[in-house]
Design a protein around this motif. Sequence first.
Motif, mmCIF file in Angstrom:
data_model
loop_
_atom_site.group_PDB
_atom_site.id
_atom_site.type_symbol
_atom_site.label_atom_id
_atom_site.label_comp_id
_atom_site.label_asym_id
_atom_site.label_seq_id
_atom_site.Cartn_x
_atom_site.Cartn_y
_atom_site.Cartn_z
ATOM 1 N N GLY A 185 0.811 -1.209 0.000
ATOM 2 C CA GLY A 185 0.000 0.000 0.000
ATOM 3 C C GLY A 185 0.843 1.256 0.000
ATOM 4 O O GLY A 185 0.537 2.223 -0.701
ATOM 5 N N ALA A 186 1.930 1.248 0.793
ATOM 6 C CA ALA A 186 2.831 2.405 0.823
ATOM 7 C C ALA A 186 3.499 2.610 -0.532
ATOM 8 O O ALA A 186 3.658 3.744 -0.992
ATOM 9 C CB ALA A 186 3.889 2.214 1.912
ATOM 10 N N THR A 187 3.859 1.507 -1.177
ATOM 11 C CA THR A 187 4.458 1.600 -2.510
ATOM 12 C C THR A 187 3.493 2.235 -3.498
ATOM 13 O O THR A 187 3.855 3.150 -4.248
ATOM 14 C CB THR A 187 4.863 0.206 -3.012
ATOM 15 O OG1 THR A 187 5.821 -0.362 -2.119
ATOM 16 C CG2 THR A 187 5.455 0.281 -4.407
ATOM 17 N N ALA A 188 2.256 1.746 -3.482
ATOM 18 C CA ALA A 188 1.249 2.292 -4.403
ATOM 19 C C ALA A 188 0.981 3.761 -4.115
ATOM 20 O O ALA A 188 0.892 4.582 -5.034
ATOM 21 C CB ALA A 188 -0.044 1.482 -4.291
ATOM 22 N N ALA A 189 0.885 4.113 -2.830
ATOM 23 C CA ALA A 189 0.595 5.500 -2.462
ATOM 24 C C ALA A 189 1.734 6.427 -2.851
ATOM 25 O O ALA A 189 1.515 7.594 -3.192
ATOM 26 C CB ALA A 189 0.332 5.598 -0.960
#
Length: 200
Positions: A185-189
């Motif tokens: 999720g952090a990567t996508a964000a």
Amino acid sequence: MRIAHMEKSTPKTAGREWESAVKALLFAALTGIGAVIRIPLSPVPVTMQVFFVLLSGLVLGPFWGMASQIAYLLMGLCGAPFFAAPPHAGPLVLFGPTGGYLWGFVLAAGIAGWASRIGPAGSGFLKIPVRLLPIAACLAGLAAIYICGASWLAAWLALHGKDAALAFELGVKPFILVDLAKASGATAASYLIPKRSFGV
């Protein structure tokens, strides 16, 4: 000519530093708010903090990412209820059984920020393609949290007459899948948030 150029660039540089500092404080607050969103497990609860810790490194870079987590620790130390474990603030949490995870946040943000920016123009580290650098950086940051947290927990358990090997069972194993989801999720964000390379 060089001095004149430096004088002209100083206000712009100062403005960037202030912007970075404000963003670091924002991520510090978000990490604290992430502690409020928690599922209580013993002795380490599940929270949203890891998501914000890794994202702070990806967005702010190693220096300001670490600064954001140091600010977070100071907020909790000064009484803000930003720690997941009870009493949710103060030195009892920071130096208690889960304290290693909190200290690990600082290292994780720095590692995630550094690993996502290494190499010329962000090119691969150990031949990792550029597009995979953010997730690789998050996994490295997550490993730092686990190493710091589990080592600290193992020492705490040993000091209290318990099996230090329980640190993995209590403080790592139950969280691997959910933390991998947070890293993803952090990567996508990070692709959606504007960021600059602030250097180490």
